[in-house]
Design an enzyme around this catalytic site. Structure first.
Site, PDB file in Angstrom:
ATOM      1  N   LYS A 158       0.825  -1.190   0.000  1.00 40.85           N
ATOM      2  CA  LYS A 158       0.000   0.000   0.000  1.00 40.85           C
ATOM      3  C   LYS A 158       0.864   1.247   0.000  1.00 40.85           C
ATOM      4  CE  LYS A 158      -2.878  -2.423   3.310  1.00 40.85           C
ATOM      5  NZ  LYS A 158      -3.216  -2.439   4.748  1.00 40.85           N
ATOM      6  N   LYS A 213      17.101   3.740   1.090  1.00 40.20           N
ATOM      7  CA  LYS A 213      18.002   3.667   2.249  1.00 40.20           C
ATOM      8  C   LYS A 213      19.346   3.078   1.814  1.00 40.20           C
ATOM      9  CE  LYS A 213      14.451   3.059   5.802  1.00 40.20           C
ATOM     10  NZ  LYS A 213      13.997   2.170   6.888  1.00 40.20           N
ATOM     11  N   ARG A 256       0.170   6.963   7.349  1.00 37.40           N
ATOM     12  CA  ARG A 256       0.311   6.953   5.884  1.00 37.40           C
ATOM     13  C   ARG A 256      -0.098   8.277   5.240  1.00 37.40           C
ATOM     14  NH1 ARG A 256       1.200   1.702   3.938  1.00 37.40           N
ATOM     15  NH2 ARG A 256       0.201   0.022   5.095  1.00 37.40           N
ATOM     16  N   ASP A 278       7.443   3.312  -2.848  1.00 39.37           N
ATOM     17  CA  ASP A 278       7.649   4.318  -1.809  1.00 39.37           C
ATOM     18  C   ASP A 278       9.094   4.327  -1.335  1.00 39.37           C
ATOM     19  OD1 ASP A 278       7.366   1.774  -0.779  1.00 39.37           O
ATOM     20  OD2 ASP A 278       6.031   2.329   0.852  1.00 39.37           O
ATOM     21  N   ASP A 338      14.576  -0.471   0.811  1.00 40.18           N
ATOM     22  CA  ASP A 338      15.343  -0.628   2.037  1.00 40.18           C
ATOM     23  C   ASP A 338      16.453  -1.644   1.790  1.00 40.18           C
ATOM     24  OD1 ASP A 338      16.277  -0.979   4.581  1.00 40.18           O
ATOM     25  OD2 ASP A 338      14.318  -1.131   5.523  1.00 40.18           O
TER      26      ASP A 338
HETATM   27  P1  XMP Z   1      13.006  -4.013   1.083  1.00 39.64           P
HETATM   28  O1  XMP Z   1      13.832  -4.202   2.336  1.00 39.64           O
HETATM   29  O2  XMP Z   1      12.638  -5.323   0.482  1.00 39.64           O
HETATM   30  O3  XMP Z   1      11.689  -3.392   1.667  1.00 39.64           O
HETATM   31  O4  XMP Z   1      13.656  -3.070   0.120  1.00 39.64           O
HETATM   32  C1  XMP Z   1      10.880  -2.559   0.957  1.00 39.64           C
HETATM   33  C2  XMP Z   1       9.548  -2.443   1.643  1.00 39.64           C
HETATM   34  O5  XMP Z   1       9.689  -2.442   3.065  1.00 39.64           O
HETATM   35  C3  XMP Z   1       8.909  -1.447   3.658  1.00 39.64           C
HETATM   36  N1  XMP Z   1       9.796  -0.498   4.369  1.00 39.64           N
HETATM   37  C4  XMP Z   1       9.396   0.486   5.178  1.00 39.64           C
HETATM   38  N2  XMP Z   1       8.156   0.847   5.552  1.00 39.64           N
HETATM   39  N3  XMP Z   1       9.081   2.599   6.855  1.00 39.64           N
HETATM   40  C5  XMP Z   1       8.006   1.914   6.398  1.00 39.64           C
HETATM   41  O6  XMP Z   1       6.898   2.268   6.745  1.00 39.64           O
HETATM   42  C6  XMP Z   1      10.361   2.282   6.520  1.00 39.64           C
HETATM   43  O7  XMP Z   1      11.298   2.943   6.977  1.00 39.64           O
HETATM   44  C7  XMP Z   1      10.520   1.162   5.633  1.00 39.64           C
HETATM   45  N4  XMP Z   1      11.599   0.574   5.095  1.00 39.64           N
HETATM   46  C8  XMP Z   1      11.130  -0.429   4.321  1.00 39.64           C
HETATM   47  C9  XMP Z   1       8.142  -0.811   2.534  1.00 39.64           C
HETATM   48  O8  XMP Z   1       6.882  -1.375   2.443  1.00 39.64           O
HETATM   49  C10 XMP Z   1       8.920  -1.138   1.292  1.00 39.64           C
HETATM   50  O9  XMP Z   1       8.109  -1.257   0.143  1.00 39.64           O
HETATM   51 MG    MG Z   2       6.097  -0.643  -0.209  1.00 34.60          MG
END
Ligand code: XMP
Ligand code: MG
Length: 184
Positions: free
Chosen positions: A47, A135, A169, A104, A107
């Site tokens: 989402k 990140k 959100r 969005d 990470d």
């Molecule tokens: P990866 O680690 O697979 O993760 O790149 C991506 C998804 O993890 C969630 N995500 C976050 N959601 N604050 C959030 O609310 C954060 O700081 C955060 N870091 C990762 C997000 O859904 C993203 O699509």
């Molecule tokens: Mg996401």
């Protein structure tokens, strides 16, 4: 923070509403230029990507279509599990289409590298990535981000589509949470 109804839950604002909107406008201009004359399908990842999809797509002026996927790599907490599951698949057949994944945040990069490969195996003509935030850990996995909003520090962030236990959100900015929120 009073107008947002989140009390003192936000510790600091990392990306203001103005900064985000200005950057998205620049990204949209690049997308307009790069995809001119091509058939572009935007794929949003539910989402978290709802806000960036809504704002970015309206700043793009070439004709686009839109579809959505829901995948899970996180539980309700703040740590990546590394396991990607499709919770909702696309309605669209991507074979032969130019796809731009709209996210969005990247990470660990696990979700996006998996998703990019997955859409390529379905025969998409191209699969590029646009993300509002990234990140530093994302550098560890191979994810080629074509359109990047902002690099942010390795902290858990909320707002602009991003949640903590489904809250925050709707905030128009991106910020970190105060300690007391996690201790509740
Ligand atoms: P990866 O680690 O697979 O993760 O790149 C991506 C998804 O993890 C969630 N995500 C976050 N959601 N604050 C959030 O609310 C954060 O700081 C955060 N870091 C990762 C997000 O859904 C993203 O699509
Ligand atoms: Mg996401």
């Amino acid at each position: 923070m009073e107008q947002y109804g989140v009390g003192d839950d936000i510790d600091k604002v990392l990306i203001s509403e103005t900064q985000m909107q200005e950057r998205l406008a620049q990204m949209a201009a690049e997308i307009d230029r790069d995809y001119a004359g091509r058939d572009l399908l935007l794929v949003g990842v539910l989402k978290g990507a709802i806000m960036v999809m809504a704002d970015l797509s309206r700043k793009i002026t070439i004709p686009v279509t839109m579809d959505w996927m829901a995948v899970s790599s996180y539980g309700s907490g703040t740590k990546s599990s590394g396991v990607v599951r499709i919770l909702k698949d696309l309605d669209t057949d991507v074979a032969g289409r130019h796809v731009l994944i709209v996210e969005d945040i990247i990470d660990s990069g696990l979700t996006l590298s998996w998703l990019q490969k997955n859409l390529l195996t379905r025969g998409a003509a191209s699969v590029e990535i646009a993300t509002a935030l990234r990140k530093p850990d994302a550098a560890k996995v191979e994810v080629n981000v074509r359109y990047l909003g902002f690099d942010i520090p390795n902290e858990f962030v909320v707002g602009y589509g991003l949640d903590y236990a489904e809250n925050y959100r709707t905030l128009p900015f991106v910020g970190t949470l105060a300690e007391h929120v996690y201790n509740n």
